[in-house]
Design a protein around this motif. Structure first.
Motif, PDB file in Angstrom:
ATOM      1  N   ILE A 151      37.041  58.286  27.802  1.00 44.60           N
ATOM      2  CA  ILE A 151      37.740  57.083  27.345  1.00 44.60           C
ATOM      3  C   ILE A 151      37.816  57.039  25.821  1.00 44.60           C
ATOM      4  O   ILE A 151      38.825  56.677  25.250  1.00 44.60           O
ATOM      5  N   GLY A 152      36.691  57.397  25.181  1.00 42.20           N
ATOM      6  CA  GLY A 152      36.585  57.301  23.732  1.00 42.20           C
ATOM      7  C   GLY A 152      37.199  58.446  23.038  1.00 42.20           C
ATOM      8  O   GLY A 152      37.483  58.502  21.889  1.00 42.20           O
ATOM      9  N   MET A 170      39.838  56.159  19.052  1.00 43.03           N
ATOM     10  CA  MET A 170      38.745  55.313  18.570  1.00 43.03           C
ATOM     11  C   MET A 170      37.442  55.749  19.244  1.00 43.03           C
ATOM     12  O   MET A 170      37.361  55.838  20.461  1.00 43.03           O
ATOM     13  N   ALA A 171      36.451  56.028  18.467  1.00 41.66           N
ATOM     14  CA  ALA A 171      35.153  56.407  19.017  1.00 41.66           C
ATOM     15  C   ALA A 171      34.422  55.168  19.530  1.00 41.66           C
ATOM     16  O   ALA A 171      34.440  54.126  18.895  1.00 41.66           O
ATOM     17  N   ILE A 172      33.816  55.321  20.681  1.00 44.64           N
ATOM     18  CA  ILE A 172      33.065  54.200  21.262  1.00 44.64           C
ATOM     19  C   ILE A 172      31.661  54.198  20.676  1.00 44.64           C
ATOM     20  O   ILE A 172      30.950  55.191  20.756  1.00 44.64           O
ATOM     21  N   GLN A 173      31.306  53.065  20.078  1.00 43.76           N
ATOM     22  CA  GLN A 173      29.981  52.920  19.486  1.00 43.76           C
ATOM     23  C   GLN A 173      29.199  51.768  20.104  1.00 43.76           C
ATOM     24  O   GLN A 173      28.000  51.884  20.329  1.00 43.76           O
ATOM     25  N   THR A 174      29.881  50.659  20.360  1.00 39.29           N
ATOM     26  CA  THR A 174      29.227  49.466  20.886  1.00 39.29           C
ATOM     27  C   THR A 174      29.725  49.183  22.300  1.00 39.29           C
ATOM     28  O   THR A 174      30.931  49.105  22.536  1.00 39.29           O
ATOM     29  N   ALA A 187      33.741  36.538  20.466  1.00 36.96           N
ATOM     30  CA  ALA A 187      33.006  36.390  19.212  1.00 36.96           C
ATOM     31  C   ALA A 187      32.860  37.708  18.454  1.00 36.96           C
ATOM     32  O   ALA A 187      32.942  37.734  17.224  1.00 36.96           O
ATOM     33  N   ASN A 188      32.630  38.789  19.193  1.00 36.56           N
ATOM     34  CA  ASN A 188      32.364  40.084  18.554  1.00 36.56           C
ATOM     35  C   ASN A 188      32.789  41.194  19.522  1.00 36.56           C
ATOM     36  O   ASN A 188      31.965  41.696  20.279  1.00 36.56           O
ATOM     37  N   PRO A 189      34.060  41.579  19.512  1.00 33.14           N
ATOM     38  CA  PRO A 189      34.573  42.537  20.496  1.00 33.14           C
ATOM     39  C   PRO A 189      33.849  43.892  20.454  1.00 33.14           C
ATOM     40  O   PRO A 189      33.720  44.493  19.393  1.00 33.14           O
ATOM     41  N   PRO A 190      33.386  44.353  21.613  1.00 32.61           N
ATOM     42  CA  PRO A 190      32.760  45.668  21.698  1.00 32.61           C
ATOM     43  C   PRO A 190      33.843  46.750  21.807  1.00 32.61           C
ATOM     44  O   PRO A 190      35.031  46.445  21.926  1.00 32.61           O
ATOM     45  N   ASP A 191      33.419  47.999  21.799  1.00 34.49           N
ATOM     46  CA  ASP A 191      34.350  49.111  21.964  1.00 34.49           C
ATOM     47  C   ASP A 191      34.619  49.394  23.438  1.00 34.49           C
ATOM     48  O   ASP A 191      35.616  50.037  23.778  1.00 34.49           O
ATOM     49  N   LEU A 192      33.710  48.927  24.322  1.00 38.18           N
ATOM     50  CA  LEU A 192      33.844  49.137  25.758  1.00 38.18           C
ATOM     51  C   LEU A 192      33.020  48.086  26.484  1.00 38.18           C
ATOM     52  O   LEU A 192      31.963  47.677  25.989  1.00 38.18           O
ATOM     53  N   HIS A 228      43.045  45.951  24.527  1.00 37.61           N
ATOM     54  CA  HIS A 228      42.715  47.297  24.030  1.00 37.61           C
ATOM     55  C   HIS A 228      41.279  47.717  24.357  1.00 37.61           C
ATOM     56  O   HIS A 228      40.927  48.885  24.196  1.00 37.61           O
ATOM     57  N   ILE A 229      40.444  46.801  24.816  1.00 35.70           N
ATOM     58  CA  ILE A 229      39.043  47.107  25.107  1.00 35.70           C
ATOM     59  C   ILE A 229      38.949  47.686  26.516  1.00 35.70           C
ATOM     60  O   ILE A 229      39.259  47.002  27.489  1.00 35.70           O
ATOM     61  N   PRO A 230      38.528  48.947  26.642  1.00 37.23           N
ATOM     62  CA  PRO A 230      38.424  49.529  27.975  1.00 37.23           C
ATOM     63  C   PRO A 230      37.280  48.907  28.770  1.00 37.23           C
ATOM     64  O   PRO A 230      36.240  48.551  28.216  1.00 37.23           O
ATOM     65  N   VAL A 231      37.500  48.773  30.088  1.00 33.44           N
ATOM     66  CA  VAL A 231      36.498  48.219  30.991  1.00 33.44           C
ATOM     67  C   VAL A 231      36.169  49.283  32.044  1.00 33.44           C
ATOM     68  O   VAL A 231      37.065  49.881  32.629  1.00 33.44           O
ATOM     69  N   VAL A 232      34.866  49.489  32.258  1.00 30.00           N
ATOM     70  CA  VAL A 232      34.380  50.335  33.343  1.00 30.00           C
ATOM     71  C   VAL A 232      33.587  49.417  34.270  1.00 30.00           C
ATOM     72  O   VAL A 232      32.692  48.710  33.816  1.00 30.00           O
TER      73      VAL A 232
END
Length: 121
Positions: free
Chosen positions: A120-121, A1-5, A45-50, A77-81
């Protein structure tokens, strides 16, 4: 999955601005949150990609936010840095134990952060 948001979480408006400018210049869509609690609300409300989250914040810390997100099946599934102001091995170890994909030290080096996101992405 490409990280966009990317959701940038930091109680410092200056740090949020710095990270937002850096990430938007690199082509990412950035959403901001100034607390761990606001982060969790926005992710629901609106899951980000990271999620890029400061460690030391009033209320929920970055470690607590990471653990909450990674232990919830809906957000695991949402990666955290995590971003930390202290460059200690214990911070990195604790970040990884909580489920973070990486931990960067402030001030954040643009090339390092972008490389982590790309990996990550």
């Amino acid at each position: 999955m490409a990280i966009q948001t990317i959701l940038v979480v930091d109680d410092s408006a200056t740090d949020r601005f710095f990270l937002t400018e850096m990430l938007e210049t690199a082509g990412y869509r950035v959403i901001g949150a100034e607390s761990g609690e606001e982060c969790l609300t926005k992710v629901s409300a609106n899951p980000p990609d990271l999620v890029l989250c400061d460690v030391v914040m009033p209320g929920l810390t970055g470690f607590q936010v990471t653990r909450t997100l990674t232990k919830n099946p809906a957000t695991a599934h949402i990666p955290v840095v995590l971003c930390t102001g202290k460059s200690q091995a214990t911070d990195l170890a604790w970040a990884l134990k909580m489920g973070a994909k990486a931990c960067v030290t402030k001030p954040v080096v643009e090339a390092d952060l972008l490389a982590i996101i790309k990996t990550i992405g």
